[in-house]
Design an enzyme around this catalytic site. Structure first.
Site, PDB file in Angstrom:
ATOM      1  N   PHE F  39      47.215  86.152 -82.421  1.00 32.56           N
ATOM      2  CA  PHE F  39      48.576  86.633 -82.191  1.00 32.56           C
ATOM      3  C   PHE F  39      49.384  86.511 -83.477  1.00 32.56           C
ATOM      4  CE2 PHE F  39      46.754  85.434 -78.174  1.00 32.56           C
ATOM      5  CZ  PHE F  39      47.184  86.419 -77.297  1.00 32.56           C
ATOM      6  N   VAL F  77      47.425  81.407 -82.216  1.00 34.12           N
ATOM      7  CA  VAL F  77      48.758  81.858 -82.617  1.00 34.12           C
ATOM      8  C   VAL F  77      48.948  81.502 -84.086  1.00 34.12           C
ATOM      9  CG1 VAL F  77      51.213  81.511 -82.195  1.00 34.12           C
ATOM     10  CG2 VAL F  77      49.597  81.468 -80.279  1.00 34.12           C
ATOM     11  N   CYS F  78      49.374  82.466 -84.882  1.00 33.80           N
ATOM     12  CA  CYS F  78      49.572  82.214 -86.317  1.00 33.80           C
ATOM     13  C   CYS F  78      50.717  81.233 -86.541  1.00 33.80           C
ATOM     14  CB  CYS F  78      49.885  83.511 -87.047  1.00 33.80           C
ATOM     15  SG  CYS F  78      50.378  83.215 -88.758  1.00 33.80           S
ATOM     16  N   VAL F  79      50.438  80.165 -87.254  1.00 32.95           N
ATOM     17  CA  VAL F  79      51.436  79.109 -87.428  1.00 32.95           C
ATOM     18  C   VAL F  79      52.669  79.571 -88.222  1.00 32.95           C
ATOM     19  CG1 VAL F  79      50.244  78.144 -89.468  1.00 32.95           C
ATOM     20  CG2 VAL F  79      51.826  76.705 -88.141  1.00 32.95           C
ATOM     21  N   ALA F  82      54.704  81.928 -86.131  1.00 37.73           N
ATOM     22  CA  ALA F  82      55.235  81.201 -84.975  1.00 37.73           C
ATOM     23  C   ALA F  82      56.415  80.304 -85.366  1.00 37.73           C
ATOM     24  CB  ALA F  82      54.130  80.369 -84.328  1.00 37.73           C
TER      25      ALA F  82
END
Lengths: 127, 119, 102, 127, 102, 119
Positions: F39, F77-79, F82
């Protein structure tokens, strides 16, 4: 270059930039992807087409919109061995731009040449 | 003059929230009144207090909060749009409040102009 | 008083500007900002369409968004006024209502 | 109709629908706005132009995409005294549609007529 | 093997489909889904452009997205195949890579 | 075949996440393997556990979580994306994990096909 992190697997990655900078975050977040794939020693191709050619425009000044000017990052790509940058002539023409307007060295190709290049890729990421 | 502002896109992904912020600052500098800033659709994400942008970039959420504090702005997040997208009191940034869509309609009625940013 | 139409998306990427031009009546004001500012420049494939619109509507373009994109404010099409955020506020004040095409 | 909640202030509100349903949430969330403005007894005008005309298409079946079909709501608008619905002929034509394809009664107007109507509004909300 | 190009945005709202058609080489597969499915229908202002593309590329349209929008699968342009999500998966499997124009 | 999936738009505002979900279900039904679902951009909003859609509508976040549990999917989820947008461990929905962009590049290398939904 460092040794390949994936036991010799080198794929042809293409990043297709189709959007202007600043109006949306895509240009900036694509750069973040590009820098990471360099760390994985992949064969990285950067394409600027449609409004994406505007990402490379010289002379950006973002002070009055209160956003960070990240156009210097394109100049830094060479340092990461990312040297395959392509722009298509038609997209420049449509926007009244020429190669002289761009802040980095690129290969200017026709759309037909870009299409052929794209067909040859293993992984394509577009924004 | 009394302006109402509608922000329809989230922070960072689109410039809409930045443009709205600059518009509001310019309107205040000219002595206009900001009746309300309403956040709808993905605009509700502008109210997430967990947003933590890189330190070398602008902080959209915090900037709205600061401006609201300085100028007593009414920043309203649509409750229906916010619930869908996971914005609730527990992650609501300072300076924002959650309320119903009626607050937008009321702003349209009370303000002299409604100016929309983003879609 | 007439409307202020605002357009923020690139006319090369979306059809918002084209839709706006179909519904903006003569004398209305139009403001191009964010990614739409490219539409105000000379020498683009859309220059004729926009120059034509500038004959019946009052076209404006937001200077800060031109500068951010490295576009030269001295090279916008004739008949288009460059404004800043304060000018944007003035346009909204002078209009009867604001229609955002996004 | 109930008494006006805002001490007699009745403004001309226009909601301009320009997008298809389902691909984005706008159509649904505009409906939520429209229903609320009815509660405020405002003079509500609904416009469907560009891809927005597809919001009124008969025969939607969303089972296979796993999303809620909200097209019935347009039929319910009459019950809220929201009866000023406009569609422009050109947008129908471009999409190969005719008035028979629509699930509610609308006034089909030209773009020129729609432009005039829009000029007369106090508040315009577009999506 | 050649590419699968996917297009999800409406060709009346954005220029994604037009950009796709400029870069899709003969023999490539193209899938229209989400709001892009309107581009597959007969009788639209874009029908000629799309019918032309169907002569050199293998065009497909996602049935579930047609149905959701009340668009009749029997009225898609000749030369366009209607597929379901399983068919989408097959197209991706058969392609050398997938290019999403969004 | 091994698929990697990239989801670039948030839930509800765009159909991209719904389409990706249907694609993944169809691929699994055909016996394919899903190496990872990543994501990025506004796609990170799909991982907000605070999302609470109306009960008569689909629940995008919960649907991803359930599918992940049933099929041991790796939802990443891409840090960086995010953090900007206010998705952190404290509001992360079950079934998702936060990690670096390297996870996307690795998915591109390891999977036979990368399929992107939304922009």
């Amino acid at each position: 270059m460092e040794e390949d992190m994936e036991a010799g697997v080198v794929k042809k990655f293409m990043y297709v930039n189709r959007k202007q900078p600043y109006g949306t975050v895509y240009a900036l977040e694509v750069l973040e992807m590009v820098l990471i794939s360099a760390a994985f020693d992949q064969d990285v191709h950067l394409v600027f087409t449609d409004d994406g050619v505007l990402q490379l425009k010289k002379g950006m000044d973002t002070a009055a919109i209160g956003m960070k000017n990240f156009s210097k990052t394109y100049r830094a790509l060479e340092g990461y061995d990312i040297e395959k940058l392509y722009v298509d002539q038609e997209s420049l023409d449509e926007r009244g731009l020429s190669e002289d307007d761009l802040l980095v060295d690129v290969q200017v190709v026709s759309r037909a040449e870009m299409a052929k290049l794209m067909d040859d890729m293993d992984v394509i990421l577009t924004a | 003059m009394k302006f109402a502002i509608l922000v329809n896109e989230g922070p960072f992904n689109h410039q809409a929230s930045d443009s709205a912020y600059q518009f509001v600052k310019a309107a205040l500098a000219k002595g206009h009144q900001i009746f309300r800033v309403f956040f709808y659709y993905d605009g509700v994400y502008n109210a997430s207090k967990l947003s933590e942008p890189p330190t070398d970039d602008r902080n959209v959420v915090a900037n709205w909060g600061k401006l609201a504090e300085e100028h007593k702005l009414d920043l309203v997040v649509c409750v229906a749009a916010a619930l869908r997208r996971g914005i609730k009191d527990e992650n609501l940034a300072p300076g924002f409040r959650i309320s119903g869509l009626g607050q937008l309609i009321e702003a349209g009625i009370q303000a002299d102009r409604l100016v929309t940013f983003g879609d | 008083m007439s409307l202020l139409h605002t357009v923020s998306k690139s006319p090369f990427e979306r059809t918002n500007l084209q839709s706006c031009l179909k519904l903006a009546t003569p004398g209305s004001a139009i403001l191009l900002y964010e990614d739409a500012v490219i539409g105000a420049m000379q020498g683009t494939a859309l220059a004729d369409l926009v120059a034509d619109a500038a004959k019946s509507c009052k076209l404006h373009v937001l200077g800060p968004d031109l500068a951010a994109r490295g576009l030269d404010a001295s090279k916008v099409l004739p008949g288009i006024a460059v404004v800043d955020y304060a000018g944007f506020v003035d346009l909204a004040e002078q209009a009867s209502a604001v229609q955002a095409w996004c």
